[in-house]
Design a protein around this motif. Sequence first.
Motif, PDB file in Angstrom:
ATOM      1  N   UNK A  65      63.759  50.628  21.907  1.00  0.00           N
ATOM      2  CA  UNK A  65      62.377  50.683  22.223  1.00  0.00           C
ATOM      3  C   UNK A  65      61.133  50.109  21.162  1.00  0.00           C
ATOM      4  N   UNK A  66      61.748  49.866  19.395  1.00  0.00           N
ATOM      5  CA  UNK A  66      61.031  49.890  18.454  1.00  0.00           C
ATOM      6  C   UNK A  66      61.101  47.937  18.666  1.00  0.00           C
ATOM      7  N   UNK A  67      62.291  47.888  18.854  1.00  0.00           N
ATOM      8  CA  UNK A  67      62.506  46.011  19.157  1.00  0.00           C
ATOM      9  C   UNK A  67      61.967  45.728  20.819  1.00  0.00           C
ATOM     10  N   UNK A  68      61.768  46.348  21.565  1.00  0.00           N
ATOM     11  CA  UNK A  68      61.320  45.953  22.801  1.00  0.00           C
ATOM     12  C   UNK A  68      59.403  45.918  23.170  1.00  0.00           C
ATOM     13  N   UNK A  69      59.020  47.381  21.807  1.00  0.00           N
ATOM     14  CA  UNK A  69      57.618  46.930  22.002  1.00  0.00           C
ATOM     15  C   UNK A  69      57.112  45.714  21.320  1.00  0.00           C
ATOM     16  N   UNK A  70      57.990  46.176  20.215  1.00  0.00           N
ATOM     17  CA  UNK A  70      57.507  44.903  18.817  1.00  0.00           C
ATOM     18  C   UNK A  70      57.401  43.489  19.319  1.00  0.00           C
ATOM     19  N   UNK A  71      58.775  43.265  20.015  1.00  0.00           N
ATOM     20  CA  UNK A  71      58.901  41.875  20.720  1.00  0.00           C
ATOM     21  C   UNK A  71      57.630  41.737  21.710  1.00  0.00           C
ATOM     22  N   UNK A  72      57.206  42.596  22.484  1.00  0.00           N
ATOM     23  CA  UNK A  72      56.559  42.607  23.571  1.00  0.00           C
ATOM     24  C   UNK A  72      54.938  42.647  22.808  1.00  0.00           C
ATOM     25  N   UNK A  73      54.598  43.382  21.856  1.00  0.00           N
ATOM     26  CA  UNK A  73      53.271  43.232  20.836  1.00  0.00           C
ATOM     27  C   UNK A  73      53.034  41.820  20.347  1.00  0.00           C
ATOM     28  N   UNK A  74      54.028  41.046  20.404  1.00  0.00           N
ATOM     29  CA  UNK A  74      53.984  39.631  19.273  1.00  0.00           C
ATOM     30  C   UNK A  74      53.698  39.313  20.638  1.00  0.00           C
ATOM     31  N   UNK A  75      54.380  39.355  21.911  1.00  0.00           N
ATOM     32  CA  UNK A  75      53.712  38.129  22.579  1.00  0.00           C
ATOM     33  C   UNK A  75      52.596  38.504  22.793  1.00  0.00           C
ATOM     34  N   UNK A  76      51.824  39.332  23.042  1.00  0.00           N
ATOM     35  CA  UNK A  76      50.846  39.902  23.298  1.00  0.00           C
ATOM     36  C   UNK A  76      50.105  39.074  22.547  1.00  0.00           C
TER      37      UNK A  76
END
Length: 266
Positions: free
Chosen positions: A57-68
Amino acid sequence: MTRPASPRQRVPLALLLPAGLGLLFLVLPLVGLLAGAPWTSLPRRLAQPGVLTALRLSLETATLATLLCVVLGVPLAWLLARVEFPGRRLVRALVIVPLVLPPVVGGVALLLVFGRRGLLGSWLDTTFGVTLPFTTAGVVLAEAFVAMPFLVIAVEGALRGADPRYEEAAATLGAGRWTTFTHVTLPLVAPGVAAGAVLCWARALGEFGATITFAGNYPGRTQTMPLAVYLALETDLQAAIVLSLILLTVSVAILAGLRDRWVSAP
């Protein structure tokens, strides 16, 4: 003609002593973390479902937050670096505010805007049936809020250091503003964008205060690695150390990869 070798600079004891104490102050907690790690049971603890779920979950959310942050932050950095407009200093200050704002306060602010009764949250709920607090999307939003300034600062610095003559030459040859931005400006500042994105991702990965305030601490849905560390401290210290080791490893890897750009002397 070769330059004569300069004599070795002598460091005053009045500077050396506090410098050494400062280094110990920063390094000793990390040494204590490594010394207290349960190395014999580390593989088994890493394979536990709760650890893997929080890590995923951390890897997924951090990646999505970075894309945003990249989608929103790069144009914002370009605006601050290339456009003169009234109140630009105020806008830059507002962009940097999340760096110094306590993350818990940021979470409360997000609730007041995106909560069900917030400025935008009530409209999203009644119009689209979208609820952001205490969801995975809420985690992404909280991480993006605290991490975006890292990207904006890095990209703005890269834009200010780029030679504007290339952009002027492209405009002279008939290229439009969007073409100049995508084909000239972005390639020029690509290293700065990449470095800012990595720092942004690392900050999002370690976010705690805004996340637990705005998104809660629900295993499998909003419980990221920092939240899992906080929860494990109450029941299982060894598990908290293992989770902390994972975050420490990621942080060291990030800094090692960016050392030439951010922490090494020229």
